[in-house]
Design a protein around this motif. Structure first.
Motif, PDB file in Angstrom:
ATOM      1  N   VAL A  10      26.175  -4.358 -31.737  1.00 49.98           N
ATOM      2  CA  VAL A  10      27.367  -4.537 -30.910  1.00 49.98           C
ATOM      3  C   VAL A  10      28.203  -3.279 -31.062  1.00 49.98           C
ATOM      4  O   VAL A  10      28.633  -2.938 -32.160  1.00 49.98           O
ATOM      5  N   ARG A  11      28.413  -2.556 -29.946  1.00 54.43           N
ATOM      6  CA  ARG A  11      29.149  -1.285 -29.968  1.00 54.43           C
ATOM      7  C   ARG A  11      30.637  -1.473 -29.697  1.00 54.43           C
ATOM      8  O   ARG A  11      31.461  -0.729 -30.196  1.00 54.43           O
ATOM      9  N   ASN A  12      30.981  -2.426 -28.833  1.00 49.95           N
ATOM     10  CA  ASN A  12      32.380  -2.799 -28.664  1.00 49.95           C
ATOM     11  C   ASN A  12      32.429  -4.258 -28.255  1.00 49.95           C
ATOM     12  O   ASN A  12      31.449  -4.814 -27.763  1.00 49.95           O
ATOM     13  N   ILE A  13      33.571  -4.888 -28.503  1.00 55.34           N
ATOM     14  CA  ILE A  13      33.679  -6.329 -28.300  1.00 55.34           C
ATOM     15  C   ILE A  13      35.097  -6.688 -27.909  1.00 55.34           C
ATOM     16  O   ILE A  13      36.052  -6.010 -28.291  1.00 55.34           O
ATOM     17  N   SER A  14      35.226  -7.747 -27.124  1.00 56.47           N
ATOM     18  CA  SER A  14      36.521  -8.315 -26.778  1.00 56.47           C
ATOM     19  C   SER A  14      36.400  -9.825 -26.858  1.00 56.47           C
ATOM     20  O   SER A  14      35.347 -10.347 -27.240  1.00 56.47           O
ATOM     21  N   ASP A  15      37.429 -10.507 -26.444  1.00 51.61           N
ATOM     22  CA  ASP A  15      37.374 -11.968 -26.419  1.00 51.61           C
ATOM     23  C   ASP A  15      36.469 -12.473 -25.300  1.00 51.61           C
ATOM     24  O   ASP A  15      36.045 -13.624 -25.321  1.00 51.61           O
ATOM     25  N   ILE A  69      26.374  -3.850 -25.921  1.00 55.51           N
ATOM     26  CA  ILE A  69      25.378  -3.843 -26.987  1.00 55.51           C
ATOM     27  C   ILE A  69      24.367  -2.733 -26.762  1.00 55.51           C
ATOM     28  O   ILE A  69      24.149  -2.303 -25.635  1.00 55.51           O
ATOM     29  N   ASP A  70      23.794  -2.276 -27.855  1.00 51.30           N
ATOM     30  CA  ASP A  70      22.664  -1.349 -27.818  1.00 51.30           C
ATOM     31  C   ASP A  70      21.424  -2.153 -28.178  1.00 51.30           C
ATOM     32  O   ASP A  70      21.407  -2.832 -29.207  1.00 51.30           O
TER      33      ASP A  70
END
Length: 138
Positions: free
Chosen positions: A38-43, A48-49
């Motif tokens: 997971v490279r960036n995440i929010s609600d 993903i890579d």
């Protein structure tokens, strides 16, 4: 904030936070899994890579052990080894509470499910080998 950054953010339901977490993609009742990052995440979603050779279905579960959650996801885009996913549970589509499911043993495929998947793959392998012979291959 630059215009380009602002334009990208307009498409997101929530701001994303940079991260570097190991995760796992699961589908077909947990019989098929693939590791990802997971490279960036929010609600409401994540980037993903995942290996470019891995086929992703339209919907799957994203297991993030570090956060102790399993998100029901919908694939929104894919470019080589990167993919963007929307969390279905964030929009209330996956559960009554709209919250991600806690990581529980139910996310682990049963022995019977694994045996069934192995049988399915062995049958597919035999079918493909037969097809190679039909086409004059080795």
């Amino acid at each position: 904030m630059s215009t380009a950054t602002h334009h990208v953010d307009e498409h997101r339901g929530a701001p994303r936070r940079r991260t570097l977490m190991s995760a796992q993609i699961r589908y077909s009742g947990g019989a098929v899994t693939a590791d990802c990052v997971v490279r960036n995440i929010s609600d409401t979603g994540a980037k993903i890579d995942v290996s470019a050779g891995i086929v992703l279905p339209e919907r799957f579960d994203l297991v993030i052990p570090q956060k102790n959650v399993v998100h029901a996801c919908e694939l929104r885009w894919r470019r080589a080894a990167e993919a963007g996913v929307a969390f279905l549970d964030a929009t209330g589509q996956a559960g009554a509470t709209g919250a991600p499911a806690a990581l529980t043993p139910r996310t682990t495929p049963t022995e019977d499910a694994l045996k069934a998947r192995i049988r399915q793959l062995e049958e597919e392998n035999a079918r493909l080998r037969g097809r190679i012979v039909e086409l004059g291959g080795a």
